[in-house]
Design an enzyme around this catalytic site. Structure first.
Site, PDB file in Angstrom:
ATOM      1  N   ASN A   9       0.807  -1.223   0.000  1.00 13.21           N
ATOM      2  CA  ASN A   9       0.000   0.000   0.000  1.00 13.21           C
ATOM      3  C   ASN A   9       0.842   1.276   0.000  1.00 13.21           C
ATOM      4  OD1 ASN A   9       0.821  -0.378   2.638  1.00 13.21           O
ATOM      5  ND2 ASN A   9      -1.054   0.422   3.534  1.00 13.21           N
ATOM      6  N   CYS A  10       2.143   1.164  -0.053  1.00 13.49           N
ATOM      7  CA  CYS A  10       3.045   2.322  -0.120  1.00 13.49           C
ATOM      8  C   CYS A  10       3.017   2.881  -1.547  1.00 13.49           C
ATOM      9  CB  CYS A  10       4.460   1.889   0.253  1.00 13.49           C
ATOM     10  SG  CYS A  10       5.720   3.149  -0.010  1.00 13.49           S
TER      11      CYS A  10
END
Length: 120
Positions: A9-10
């Site tokens: 999710n970065c």
């Protein structure tokens, strides 16, 4: 083999993975810190190649949430390794091991382009 280490999710990891996927004929493996953990055998290699101060993201949310004593305790590769094992999100992302055995941290089209063109 190219290995991209990070968390899915970065945003920076997403951009790096997308860029790599768009390169014709290029394959890579993604190592998710959240699911697979931090590979303890790789941390010393990262610290030696990049320096602990580049592996640890002192500008990120995880670092900022640490208490002052925890931050002050990170003074060398050993203490940085202990923190990275306990708090994987403190590792700057993406950390990439290129096929030539070298490492980079973060994402930049220029650096990634050079590594891919050079057989990295």
């Amino acid at each position: 083999m190219i290995t991209v280490y990070g968390i899915p999710n970065c945003d920076t990891v997403k951009r790096a993975r997308t860029w790599l996927q768009e390169q014709p004929g290029l394959t890579f493996e993604f190592h998710d810190f959240k699911k697979a953990g931090v590979p303890a055998d790789q941390l010393p290699l990262w610290m030696a190649a990049l320096g602990w101060d580049k592996v640890i993201n002192r500008a990120g949310t995880t670092w900022r949430k640490l208490d002052e004593a925890a931050k002050a305790a990170v003074v060398d590769a050993t203490s940085a390794t202990q923190l990275a094992l306990a708090q994987p999100s403190v590792i700057k992302r993406p950390l990439v091991r290129w096929s030539d055995g070298s490492f980079t941290v973060g994402f930049g089209v220029e650096v990634f382009g050079e590594k891919v063109a050079g057989g990295g």
